[in-house]
Design a protein around this motif. Structure first.
Motif, PDB file in Angstrom:
ATOM      1  N   GLN A  45       0.843  -1.208   0.000  1.00  0.00           N
ATOM      2  CA  GLN A  45       0.000   0.000   0.000  1.00  0.00           C
ATOM      3  C   GLN A  45       0.874   1.253   0.000  1.00  0.00           C
ATOM      4  N   ILE A  46       2.006   1.168   0.701  1.00  0.00           N
ATOM      5  CA  ILE A  46       2.882   2.338   0.838  1.00  0.00           C
ATOM      6  C   ILE A  46       3.690   2.558  -0.441  1.00  0.00           C
ATOM      7  N   TRP A  47       4.061   1.465  -1.083  1.00  0.00           N
ATOM      8  CA  TRP A  47       5.013   1.536  -2.193  1.00  0.00           C
ATOM      9  C   TRP A  47       4.625   2.527  -3.310  1.00  0.00           C
ATOM     10  N   PRO A  48       3.355   2.523  -3.802  1.00  0.00           N
ATOM     11  CA  PRO A  48       3.042   3.454  -4.891  1.00  0.00           C
ATOM     12  C   PRO A  48       3.302   4.915  -4.501  1.00  0.00           C
ATOM     13  N   SER A  49       3.007   5.279  -3.243  1.00  0.00           N
ATOM     14  CA  SER A  49       3.224   6.681  -2.830  1.00  0.00           C
ATOM     15  C   SER A  49       4.713   6.991  -2.794  1.00  0.00           C
ATOM     16  N   ILE A  50       5.511   6.033  -2.300  1.00  0.00           N
ATOM     17  CA  ILE A  50       6.960   6.266  -2.244  1.00  0.00           C
ATOM     18  C   ILE A  50       7.515   6.354  -3.654  1.00  0.00           C
ATOM     19  N   SER A  51       7.058   5.457  -4.499  1.00  0.00           N
ATOM     20  CA  SER A  51       7.554   5.428  -5.863  1.00  0.00           C
ATOM     21  C   SER A  51       7.214   6.733  -6.582  1.00  0.00           C
ATOM     22  N   SER A  52       5.994   7.235  -6.402  1.00  0.00           N
ATOM     23  CA  SER A  52       5.676   8.461  -7.134  1.00  0.00           C
ATOM     24  C   SER A  52       6.399   9.666  -6.533  1.00  0.00           C
ATOM     25  N   LEU A  53       6.622   9.639  -5.211  1.00  0.00           N
ATOM     26  CA  LEU A  53       7.419  10.727  -4.608  1.00  0.00           C
ATOM     27  C   LEU A  53       8.832  10.736  -5.221  1.00  0.00           C
ATOM     28  N   LEU A  54       9.426   9.560  -5.299  1.00  0.00           N
ATOM     29  CA  LEU A  54      10.792   9.484  -5.823  1.00  0.00           C
ATOM     30  C   LEU A  54      10.852   9.880  -7.300  1.00  0.00           C
ATOM     31  N   SER A  55       9.794   9.566  -8.040  1.00  0.00           N
ATOM     32  CA  SER A  55       9.784   9.938  -9.462  1.00  0.00           C
ATOM     33  C   SER A  55       9.842  11.456  -9.636  1.00  0.00           C
ATOM     34  N   THR A  56       9.275  12.169  -8.653  1.00  0.00           N
ATOM     35  CA  THR A  56       9.319  13.628  -8.768  1.00  0.00           C
ATOM     36  C   THR A  56      10.690  14.172  -8.351  1.00  0.00           C
ATOM     37  N   LYS A  57      11.447  13.370  -7.590  1.00  0.00           N
ATOM     38  CA  LYS A  57      12.729  13.860  -7.057  1.00  0.00           C
ATOM     39  C   LYS A  57      13.915  13.381  -7.879  1.00  0.00           C
ATOM     40  N   ILE A  58      13.802  12.154  -8.421  1.00  0.00           N
ATOM     41  CA  ILE A  58      14.938  11.584  -9.139  1.00  0.00           C
ATOM     42  C   ILE A  58      14.569  11.469 -10.600  1.00  0.00           C
ATOM     43  N   HIS A  59      15.411  11.989 -11.427  1.00  0.00           N
ATOM     44  CA  HIS A  59      15.193  11.798 -12.859  1.00  0.00           C
ATOM     45  C   HIS A  59      16.257  10.799 -13.278  1.00  0.00           C
ATOM     46  N   THR A  60      15.819   9.567 -13.568  1.00  0.00           N
ATOM     47  CA  THR A  60      16.799   8.486 -13.741  1.00  0.00           C
ATOM     48  C   THR A  60      17.827   8.793 -14.821  1.00  0.00           C
ATOM     49  N   HIS A  61      17.427   9.594 -15.848  1.00  0.00           N
ATOM     50  CA  HIS A  61      18.421   9.909 -16.883  1.00  0.00           C
ATOM     51  C   HIS A  61      19.532  10.790 -16.322  1.00  0.00           C
ATOM     52  N   GLN A  62      19.265  11.405 -15.147  1.00  0.00           N
ATOM     53  CA  GLN A  62      20.310  12.258 -14.551  1.00  0.00           C
ATOM     54  C   GLN A  62      21.310  11.450 -13.730  1.00  0.00           C
ATOM     55  N   LEU A  63      20.917  10.215 -13.375  1.00  0.00           N
ATOM     56  CA  LEU A  63      21.817   9.437 -12.517  1.00  0.00           C
ATOM     57  C   LEU A  63      22.973   8.891 -13.342  1.00  0.00           C
ATOM     58  N   PRO A  64      24.171   8.894 -12.770  1.00  0.00           N
ATOM     59  CA  PRO A  64      25.277   8.290 -13.504  1.00  0.00           C
ATOM     60  C   PRO A  64      24.969   6.806 -13.679  1.00  0.00           C
ATOM     61  N   ASN A  65      25.141   6.267 -14.901  1.00  0.00           N
ATOM     62  CA  ASN A  65      24.768   4.864 -15.065  1.00  0.00           C
ATOM     63  C   ASN A  65      25.856   3.910 -14.590  1.00  0.00           C
ATOM     64  N   THR A  66      27.054   4.413 -14.370  1.00  0.00           N
ATOM     65  CA  THR A  66      28.031   3.537 -13.722  1.00  0.00           C
ATOM     66  C   THR A  66      28.421   4.209 -12.420  1.00  0.00           C
ATOM     67  N   CYS A  67      28.339   3.451 -11.379  1.00  0.00           N
ATOM     68  CA  CYS A  67      28.700   4.001 -10.084  1.00  0.00           C
ATOM     69  C   CYS A  67      29.940   3.242  -9.666  1.00  0.00           C
ATOM     70  N   GLN A  68      31.037   3.973  -9.559  1.00  0.00           N
ATOM     71  CA  GLN A  68      32.321   3.328  -9.269  1.00  0.00           C
ATOM     72  C   GLN A  68      32.406   3.026  -7.780  1.00  0.00           C
ATOM     73  N   THR A  69      32.275   1.762  -7.411  1.00  0.00           N
ATOM     74  CA  THR A  69      32.433   1.446  -5.993  1.00  0.00           C
ATOM     75  C   THR A  69      33.823   0.858  -5.786  1.00  0.00           C
ATOM     76  N   GLN A  70      34.501   1.377  -4.778  1.00  0.00           N
ATOM     77  CA  GLN A  70      35.833   0.843  -4.495  1.00  0.00           C
ATOM     78  C   GLN A  70      35.718  -0.315  -3.511  1.00  0.00           C
ATOM     79  N   ALA A  71      36.682  -1.194  -3.561  1.00  0.00           N
ATOM     80  CA  ALA A  71      36.643  -2.374  -2.675  1.00  0.00           C
ATOM     81  C   ALA A  71      36.660  -1.944  -1.218  1.00  0.00           C
ATOM     82  N   HIS A  72      36.144  -2.799  -0.331  1.00  0.00           N
ATOM     83  CA  HIS A  72      36.111  -2.511   1.120  1.00  0.00           C
ATOM     84  C   HIS A  72      37.507  -2.215   1.641  1.00  0.00           C
TER      85      HIS A  72
END
Ligand SMILES: Nc1nc2c(ncn2[C@@H]2O[C@H](COP(=O)(O)OP(=O)(O)O)[C@@H](O)[C@H]2O)c(=O)[nH]1
Ligand SMILES: Nc1ncnc2c1ncn2[C@@H]1O[C@H](COP(=O)(O)OP(=O)(O)O)[C@@H](O)[C@H]1O
Length: 227
Positions: free
Chosen positions: A200-227
């Motif tokens: 029940q909560i998920w659709p509201s969270i998902s639509s909130l995030l859609s207004t905040k995050i524009h996926t095309h703006q996210l870097p598609n590779t996220c360089q994570t360094q080893a622990h």
């Protein structure tokens, strides 16, 4: 460079933070970092940090702020080029302030779930420790009872999900969480969700995030360094 998006999810044990975080990470491509899972990982090796952390985790007690903060901030440093979502950190005001000194969060999701719902869910929670995959005998059962879907390895129940430990955790959670929630409220980044059901909560969270995050703006590779 694309703007990075930094968020945290807060809520009592069993409120669905892990379940919702995984959906968020999948749908929006954020790097997911769970404080509890990260600590359990650090228990595996025979490291100095592992030994220190173990005594607390085994007793369902919060690891001291300076230890937890050092571990998590160190991990976040390795995720510098990533958009991320934190789950289970920060839990105390000291942790929130330390995080705040280094990162400005864009959004904090707060889950308000009735106690009775938490109790029912956690008594049914089973996990696969090596991967952190979480099951629920009613809501999300494994394909084969007692076995992980991917590896077929046995599932276990955390001692801290058993009823007595749970009461202690919830009481303690309330005391420490309030100032953290107040801080994020005062910064205008807190969004609270109340329901008994993740679906029940998920659709509201998902639509909130859609207004905040524009996926095309996210870097598609996220360089994570080893622990
Ligand atoms: N019955 C039910 N169980 C849920 C729901 N959402 C999550 N769960 C289960 O409740 C337990 C706690 O969820 P989890 O995401 O681990 O919560 P966390 O402790 O806040 O990270 C897990 O066993 C989940 O599979 C829901 O809407 N209904
Ligand atoms: N932010 C934190 N600060 C201090 N200790 C923590 C923190 N997050 C988790 N822990 C420790 O790790 C244990 C397990 O965390 P928990 O939140 O239950 O993980 P999970 O995400 O699997 O529910 C806690 O009982 C506590 O000892």
């Amino acid at each position: 460079m694309a703007k990075l998006f930094r968020a945290a999810i807060v809520g009592p044990p069993g409120s669905g933070k892990g379940t919702i975080s995984k959906r968020i990470a999948q749908s929006f491509g954020l790097q997911y970092l769970s404080g509890g899972h990260f600590l359990r990982e650090s228990l595996k090796g025979d490291t100095e940090a592992g030994v220190l952390v173990k005594t607390y985790v085994e007793r369902n007690m919060l690891v001291p702020d300076h230890v937890m903060t050092r571990l998590m901030l160190h991990r976040l440093e390795q995720l510098n080029s990533c958009s991320w979502l934190l789950d289970g950190f920060p839990q105390t005001l000291a942790q929130a302030l330390a995080l705040n000194n280094l990162y400005q969060l864009d959004l904090v999701i707060s889950l308000n779930i009735p106690y009775e719902t938490l109790r029912e869910r956690l008594s049914d929670r089973w996990i696969h420790p090596p991967s952190g995959r979480v099951y629920n005998m009613g809501f999300r059962p494994p394909r084969v009872q007692g076995k992980d879907d991917i590896t077929g390895e046995p599932l276990i129940q955390h001692d801290d999900d058993k009823p007595e430990a749970l009461m202690v955790r919830l009481r303690h959670y309330k005391d420490v969480a309030k100032p953290v929630i107040d801080l994020y409220k005062s910064q205008g980044i807190l969004h609270s969700f109340s329901d008994t059901d993740t679906d029940q909560i998920w659709p509201s969270i998902s639509s909130l995030l859609s207004t905040k995050i524009h996926t095309h703006q996210l870097p598609n590779t996220c360089q994570t360094q080893a622990h």
